[in-house]
Design an enzyme around this catalytic site. Structure first.
Site, PDB file in Angstrom:
ATOM      1  N   ARG A  36       0.750  -1.168   0.207  1.00 43.64           N
ATOM      2  CA  ARG A  36      -0.086   0.052   0.058  1.00 43.64           C
ATOM      3  C   ARG A  36       1.104   1.366  -0.155  1.00 43.64           C
ATOM      4  O   ARG A  36       0.565   2.237  -0.607  1.00 43.64           O
ATOM      5  CB  ARG A  36      -0.980  -0.020   1.396  1.00 43.64           C
ATOM      6  CG  ARG A  36      -1.737  -1.360   1.316  1.00 43.64           C
ATOM      7  CD  ARG A  36      -2.703  -1.265   0.609  1.00 43.64           C
ATOM      8  NE  ARG A  36      -3.849  -2.512   1.094  1.00 43.64           N
ATOM      9  CZ  ARG A  36      -3.585  -3.860   0.225  1.00 43.64           C
ATOM     10  NH1 ARG A  36      -2.784  -3.920  -0.737  1.00 43.64           N
ATOM     11  NH2 ARG A  36      -4.479  -4.723   0.687  1.00 43.64           N
ATOM     12  N   LYS A 100      -5.652  -8.951  14.593  1.00 46.42           N
ATOM     13  CA  LYS A 100      -5.457 -10.187  13.704  1.00 46.42           C
ATOM     14  C   LYS A 100      -4.607 -11.298  14.176  1.00 46.42           C
ATOM     15  O   LYS A 100      -3.429 -10.736  14.503  1.00 46.42           O
ATOM     16  CB  LYS A 100      -4.953  -9.611  12.181  1.00 46.42           C
ATOM     17  CG  LYS A 100      -4.539 -10.892  11.210  1.00 46.42           C
ATOM     18  CD  LYS A 100      -3.427 -10.863  10.733  1.00 46.42           C
ATOM     19  CE  LYS A 100      -3.014  -9.598   9.644  1.00 46.42           C
ATOM     20  NZ  LYS A 100      -3.680  -9.676   8.518  1.00 46.42           N
ATOM     21  N   GLU A 180     -13.511 -15.360   8.836  1.00 49.00           N
ATOM     22  CA  GLU A 180     -13.311 -14.723   7.585  1.00 49.00           C
ATOM     23  C   GLU A 180     -12.935 -15.860   6.405  1.00 49.00           C
ATOM     24  O   GLU A 180     -11.453 -15.976   6.215  1.00 49.00           O
ATOM     25  CB  GLU A 180     -12.236 -13.629   7.379  1.00 49.00           C
ATOM     26  CG  GLU A 180     -12.124 -12.844   6.016  1.00 49.00           C
ATOM     27  CD  GLU A 180     -11.085 -11.752   6.005  1.00 49.00           C
ATOM     28  OE1 GLU A 180     -10.656 -11.465   7.012  1.00 49.00           O
ATOM     29  OE2 GLU A 180     -10.831 -11.316   5.017  1.00 49.00           O
ATOM     30  N   LYS A 222     -17.285 -12.740   8.437  1.00 44.99           N
ATOM     31  CA  LYS A 222     -16.739 -11.764   7.438  1.00 44.99           C
ATOM     32  C   LYS A 222     -16.312 -12.403   6.035  1.00 44.99           C
ATOM     33  O   LYS A 222     -15.420 -12.970   5.738  1.00 44.99           O
ATOM     34  CB  LYS A 222     -15.367 -11.209   7.855  1.00 44.99           C
ATOM     35  CG  LYS A 222     -14.784 -10.399   7.078  1.00 44.99           C
ATOM     36  CD  LYS A 222     -13.555  -9.474   7.523  1.00 44.99           C
ATOM     37  CE  LYS A 222     -12.970  -8.613   6.698  1.00 44.99           C
ATOM     38  NZ  LYS A 222     -12.027  -7.526   7.283  1.00 44.99           N
TER      39      LYS A 222
HETATM   40  P1  13P Z   1     -10.269  -5.711   2.331  1.00 45.77           P
HETATM   41  O1  13P Z   1     -11.499  -5.013   2.446  1.00 45.77           O
HETATM   42  O2  13P Z   1      -8.981  -4.839   1.673  1.00 45.77           O
HETATM   43  O3  13P Z   1     -10.457  -7.044   1.371  1.00 45.77           O
HETATM   44  O4  13P Z   1      -9.623  -6.015   3.500  1.00 45.77           O
HETATM   45  C1  13P Z   1     -10.253  -6.676   4.564  1.00 45.77           C
HETATM   46  C2  13P Z   1      -9.506  -7.809   5.190  1.00 45.77           C
HETATM   47  O5  13P Z   1      -9.591  -7.551   6.493  1.00 45.77           O
HETATM   48  C3  13P Z   1      -9.101  -8.764   4.451  1.00 45.77           C
HETATM   49  O6  13P Z   1      -8.637  -9.601   5.405  1.00 45.77           O
END
Ligand code: 13P
Length: 347
Positions: A36, A100, A180, A222
């Site tokens: 980024r 995370k 997720e 997610k």
């Molecule tokens: P993005 O919305 O950029 O996909 O990122 C969300 C995320 O936490 C990915 O693990």
């Protein structure tokens, strides 16, 4: 009744998906934030990472549309410019801090082109430390790739199992797990294929969660949206994405789950907002959905802020205005009240 009707974890989970609010994913690993930063031409130093996260977290009124923010290990331990630890700084903004905890998607043995997410070893010890540092929830990202002959059953099952083991460990440690499973947009597959793989993956994930005794009331899902592959010739429109995504979620996600917070996965910021809005409008038309549908975007919330910042303290106010604007737009989409022309009246 051996258990209280409302646990602390279920109250946290519900607060993470409070009406009109969503989650700011700011948990880029040191490697991901480098990508980024490269885009805006700045070096990936600890000071720059701290400055950037400070900018995000001190945005005035952040808590109006942001319920919670996911941090990376380093960020959870850093302090802002005023000397306040980031978790405390977020809490003062009314934003719940989280962490995370996976250690990344790694090549999976005997499954060429596929990954399995690692990080279960020692997880409960790490969770105990994160709780002490102020984290209230955690995140683990599994990655499912679509391609010729993949995903394999081995990959879907291994990732679902790891997600469920992670979620159980989090709940036992006092953290709400964000589960997720990301079905990647990369590739030329059709939206029909994405729908099929998404449904299969979510079925395996919820099967595994239940067999590992995860409390559905104390977690957030997610997922990715059901979209056309990035390189597919036919790109499905907003309405089709909304319809297919809601259909798959209704088929697979139990009503006991309090909320679903989508990742943006490489969609443009405005399109991610439009998709979320369309799903909430569709849900209202269908007489309401069993769970809250909101956002947990990384790139789709941060991209305009990052572009405005360019690493210069002179641009902090502009970058914060960009983040506040995207948060407000997504907050509206989370209740089905977004309109594209609101974009023109940018902050
Ligand atoms: P993005 O919305 O950029 O996909 O990122 C969300 C995320 O936490 C990915 O693990």
């Amino acid at each position: 009744m051996s258990e209280p009707a409302t646990s602390e974890l279920s109250a946290t989970a519900r607060a993470m998906v409070a009406p009109g609010k969503g989650i700011l994913a700011a948990d880029e690993s040191t490697g991901t934030i480098e990508k980024r930063f490269k885009g805006i031409g700045i070096d990936n130093t600890e000071a720059h990472r701290r400055d950037y996260r400070d900018l995000l977290f001190t945005t005035q009124g952040l808590g109006q549309h942001i319920s919670a923010s996911i941090l990376y290990d380093e960020t959870l331990r850093q302090k802002g410019h005023d000397g306040t630890a980031f978790p405390e700084l977020l809490a003062r903004q009314g934003v719940i801090p989280g962490i995370k905890v996976d250690t990344g998607a790694k090549p999976m043995a005997l499954c060429a082109g596929e990954t399995v997410t690692e990080g279960l070893d020692g997880l409960s010890k790490r969770c105990a430390e994160y709780v002490k540092l102020g984290a209230k929830f955690a995140k683990w990202r599994a990655v499912i790739t679509i391609g010729p002959g993949i995903p394999s059953q081995a990959c879907v099952i291994a990732n679902a199992h790891a997600l469920a083991r992670y979620a159980a460990i989090c709940q036992a440690s006092g953290l709400v797990p964000i589960v997720e499973p990301e079905v990647l947009m990369d590739g030329d597959h059709t939206i029909e294929r994405c729908e099929q793989v998404s449904e299969w993956t979510l079925r395996e994930v919820f099967g595994a969660l239940v067999s590992q005794r995860v409390k559905l009331e104390e977690m957030i899902l997610k997922p990715s949206m059901v979209v056309s592959g990035k390189d597919c010739k036919r790109q499905a429109g907003v309405q089709e994405v909304a319809e297919r995504t809601v259909k798959v979620l209704k088929r697979t996600v139990p009503a006991a789950v309090p909320g679903i917070a989508f990742l943006s996965g490489g969609q443009s910021d405005e399109l991610a907002t439009e998709h979320l809005d369309a799903m909430n409008r569709l849900g209202a038309k269908q007489g309401g959905l069993p769970w809250v549908l909101t956002f947990s975007y990384g790139r789709a919330l941060q991209a305009p802020a990052l572009k405005a910042w360019k690493g210069s303290s002179a641009n902090v106010a502009a970058a914060q205005a960009a983040l506040a604007h995207r948060s407000r737009m997504n907050g509206l989409a989370a209740t089905g009240k977004y309109q594209v022309d609101l974009e023109k009246k940018a902050a």
